[in-house]
Design a protein around this motif. Sequence first.
Motif, PDB file in Angstrom:
ATOM      1  N   ILE A  85       0.850  -1.196   0.000  1.00 11.40           N
ATOM      2  CA  ILE A  85       0.000   0.000   0.000  1.00 11.40           C
ATOM      3  C   ILE A  85       0.883   1.241   0.000  1.00 11.40           C
ATOM      4  O   ILE A  85       1.584   1.517   0.980  1.00 11.40           O
ATOM      5  CB  ILE A  85      -0.938   0.014   1.222  1.00 11.40           C
ATOM      6  CG1 ILE A  85      -1.815  -1.236   1.234  1.00 11.40           C
ATOM      7  CG2 ILE A  85      -1.798   1.271   1.211  1.00 11.40           C
ATOM      8  CD1 ILE A  85      -2.710  -1.343   2.444  1.00 11.40           C
ATOM      9  N   TYR A  86       0.861   1.981  -1.098  1.00  9.88           N
ATOM     10  CA  TYR A  86       1.655   3.204  -1.252  1.00  9.88           C
ATOM     11  C   TYR A  86       3.127   2.961  -0.927  1.00  9.88           C
ATOM     12  O   TYR A  86       3.791   3.807  -0.341  1.00  9.88           O
ATOM     13  CB  TYR A  86       1.070   4.345  -0.399  1.00  9.88           C
ATOM     14  CG  TYR A  86      -0.387   4.603  -0.697  1.00  9.88           C
ATOM     15  CD1 TYR A  86      -0.784   4.984  -1.976  1.00  9.88           C
ATOM     16  CD2 TYR A  86      -1.371   4.439   0.276  1.00  9.88           C
ATOM     17  CE1 TYR A  86      -2.130   5.200  -2.275  1.00  9.88           C
ATOM     18  CE2 TYR A  86      -2.711   4.654  -0.022  1.00  9.88           C
ATOM     19  CZ  TYR A  86      -3.085   5.031  -1.291  1.00  9.88           C
ATOM     20  OH  TYR A  86      -4.407   5.234  -1.586  1.00  9.88           O
ATOM     21  N   GLY A  87       3.623   1.795  -1.324  1.00  8.15           N
ATOM     22  CA  GLY A  87       5.010   1.449  -1.049  1.00  8.15           C
ATOM     23  C   GLY A  87       5.942   1.641  -2.227  1.00  8.15           C
ATOM     24  O   GLY A  87       7.149   1.517  -2.077  1.00  8.15           O
ATOM     25  N   ALA A  88       5.389   1.921  -3.410  1.00 12.37           N
ATOM     26  CA  ALA A  88       6.184   2.092  -4.629  1.00 12.37           C
ATOM     27  C   ALA A  88       7.115   0.904  -4.858  1.00 12.37           C
ATOM     28  O   ALA A  88       8.242   1.066  -5.325  1.00 12.37           O
ATOM     29  CB  ALA A  88       6.971   3.401  -4.587  1.00 12.37           C
ATOM     30  N   ILE A  89       6.621  -0.311  -4.520  1.00 10.14           N
ATOM     31  CA  ILE A  89       7.486  -1.476  -4.723  1.00 10.14           C
ATOM     32  C   ILE A  89       7.336  -2.099  -6.103  1.00 10.14           C
ATOM     33  O   ILE A  89       8.225  -2.829  -6.535  1.00 10.14           O
ATOM     34  CB  ILE A  89       7.257  -2.556  -3.649  1.00 10.14           C
ATOM     35  CG1 ILE A  89       5.852  -3.149  -3.727  1.00 10.14           C
ATOM     36  CG2 ILE A  89       7.564  -2.016  -2.277  1.00 10.14           C
ATOM     37  CD1 ILE A  89       5.696  -4.430  -2.909  1.00 10.14           C
ATOM     38  N   GLN A  90       6.229  -1.809  -6.794  1.00  5.31           N
ATOM     39  CA  GLN A  90       6.041  -2.458  -8.089  1.00  5.31           C
ATOM     40  C   GLN A  90       7.153  -2.095  -9.056  1.00  5.31           C
ATOM     41  O   GLN A  90       7.694  -2.955  -9.761  1.00  5.31           O
ATOM     42  CB  GLN A  90       4.687  -2.077  -8.689  1.00  5.31           C
ATOM     43  CG  GLN A  90       4.303  -2.924  -9.895  1.00  5.31           C
ATOM     44  CD  GLN A  90       4.097  -4.382  -9.524  1.00  5.31           C
ATOM     45  OE1 GLN A  90       3.301  -4.695  -8.636  1.00  5.31           O
ATOM     46  NE2 GLN A  90       4.812  -5.276 -10.183  1.00  5.31           N
ATOM     47  N   GLU A  91       7.542  -0.818  -9.075  1.00  9.47           N
ATOM     48  CA  GLU A  91       8.602  -0.394  -9.989  1.00  9.47           C
ATOM     49  C   GLU A  91       9.942  -1.022  -9.623  1.00  9.47           C
ATOM     50  O   GLU A  91      10.767  -1.303 -10.491  1.00  9.47           O
ATOM     51  CB  GLU A  91       8.702   1.132 -10.007  1.00  9.47           C
ATOM     52  CG  GLU A  91       8.996   1.767  -8.666  1.00  9.47           C
ATOM     53  CD  GLU A  91       8.616   3.241  -8.611  1.00  9.47           C
ATOM     54  OE1 GLU A  91       9.518   4.048  -8.351  1.00  9.47           O
ATOM     55  OE2 GLU A  91       7.429   3.559  -8.828  1.00  9.47           O
ATOM     56  N   GLN A  92      10.142  -1.258  -8.319  1.00  9.77           N
ATOM     57  CA  GLN A  92      11.366  -1.942  -7.898  1.00  9.77           C
ATOM     58  C   GLN A  92      11.353  -3.402  -8.347  1.00  9.77           C
ATOM     59  O   GLN A  92      12.344  -3.911  -8.889  1.00  9.77           O
ATOM     60  CB  GLN A  92      11.515  -1.855  -6.379  1.00  9.77           C
ATOM     61  CG  GLN A  92      11.679  -0.429  -5.864  1.00  9.77           C
ATOM     62  CD  GLN A  92      11.685  -0.363  -4.352  1.00  9.77           C
ATOM     63  OE1 GLN A  92      12.611  -0.844  -3.716  1.00  9.77           O
ATOM     64  NE2 GLN A  92      10.654   0.246  -3.775  1.00  9.77           N
ATOM     65  N   MET A  93      10.235  -4.075  -8.133  1.00  6.07           N
ATOM     66  CA  MET A  93      10.126  -5.478  -8.542  1.00  6.07           C
ATOM     67  C   MET A  93      10.272  -5.628 -10.049  1.00  6.07           C
ATOM     68  O   MET A  93      10.883  -6.585 -10.541  1.00  6.07           O
ATOM     69  CB  MET A  93       8.803  -6.066  -8.058  1.00  6.07           C
ATOM     70  CG  MET A  93       8.712  -6.151  -6.545  1.00  6.07           C
ATOM     71  SD  MET A  93       7.271  -7.051  -5.913  1.00  6.07           S
ATOM     72  CE  MET A  93       5.928  -5.952  -6.406  1.00  6.07           C
ATOM     73  N   ASP A  94       9.726  -4.676 -10.787  1.00  7.48           N
ATOM     74  CA  ASP A  94       9.869  -4.718 -12.251  1.00  7.48           C
ATOM     75  C   ASP A  94      11.335  -4.618 -12.654  1.00  7.48           C
ATOM     76  O   ASP A  94      11.789  -5.310 -13.582  1.00  7.48           O
ATOM     77  CB  ASP A  94       9.057  -3.590 -12.898  1.00  7.48           C
ATOM     78  CG  ASP A  94       7.555  -3.798 -12.778  1.00  7.48           C
ATOM     79  OD1 ASP A  94       7.132  -4.925 -12.452  1.00  7.48           O
ATOM     80  OD2 ASP A  94       6.808  -2.823 -12.998  1.00  7.48           O
TER      81      ASP A  94
END
Length: 251
Positions: A85-94
């Motif tokens: 939640i609002y962690g901006a982790i998707q771009e890191q995982m990508d």
Amino acid sequence: MVHIVGAGPGDPELITVKGQRYLQEADVVIYAGSLVNPALLDLCRQEAKIYNSAHMTLAEVVAVIAEAEQQEKMTVRLHTGDPAIYGAIQEQMDEFDKKGIAYDVTPGVSSFLATAAVLKQEYTLPGISQTVIVTRQEGRTPVPEREKLHSLAEHQATMCIFLSITMLDTVVRELIDGGYSEDTPIAIVQKATWPDQKIVRGTLADICAKLKAEPMDRTAMIVVGRCLDAVYEPSRLYAPEFSHMFRRASQ
């Protein structure tokens, strides 16, 4: 291996057992310094390399992790609350996927759940609300038109609003325009579960004035909805006349 870990809402004891173990074993720790309680870093080994991502770009974070991977070191990417939640982790995982870096995610306790705990409040009360909306007011990150607060307010559900305390006047106006009455209860909790947590309660009519007398910073969570002052229907789960697979109704 990279472990993305939710640090919990603030209290160091609210990190998961798995997250705690990863921190204790990590060679490299990159933590969200603007929000994560630094007391959690006491769990790290003395020789662990620790980076504060508040001063880093995405490229810099990924570069540190890529170097650690080349050296066969274990990295913990420590996020506040629950990283989903609002962690901006998707771009890191990508980015990890592009570079072939193995990773997993350890969930954490979100601040909206910690807020319910310190308020001693259930968000889903029978006859009042069975829906919890987790959202935010539009700021530098845009919000789709269908998800703006005035649209979501039409549902009259319990609403937990992140990252919006500095725009409280706008939040209140949007909620009232969307359908919440001015006497709808609202609670604002700053730094839930931290030693210096602060709670202010009111209604949509008076909360802005109360916050001027008791200022809060950007780490505050806004909760609005009738669950906060409701006369509600008791759950059927424990009603003596209610049968379910584990209990027969009394006669």
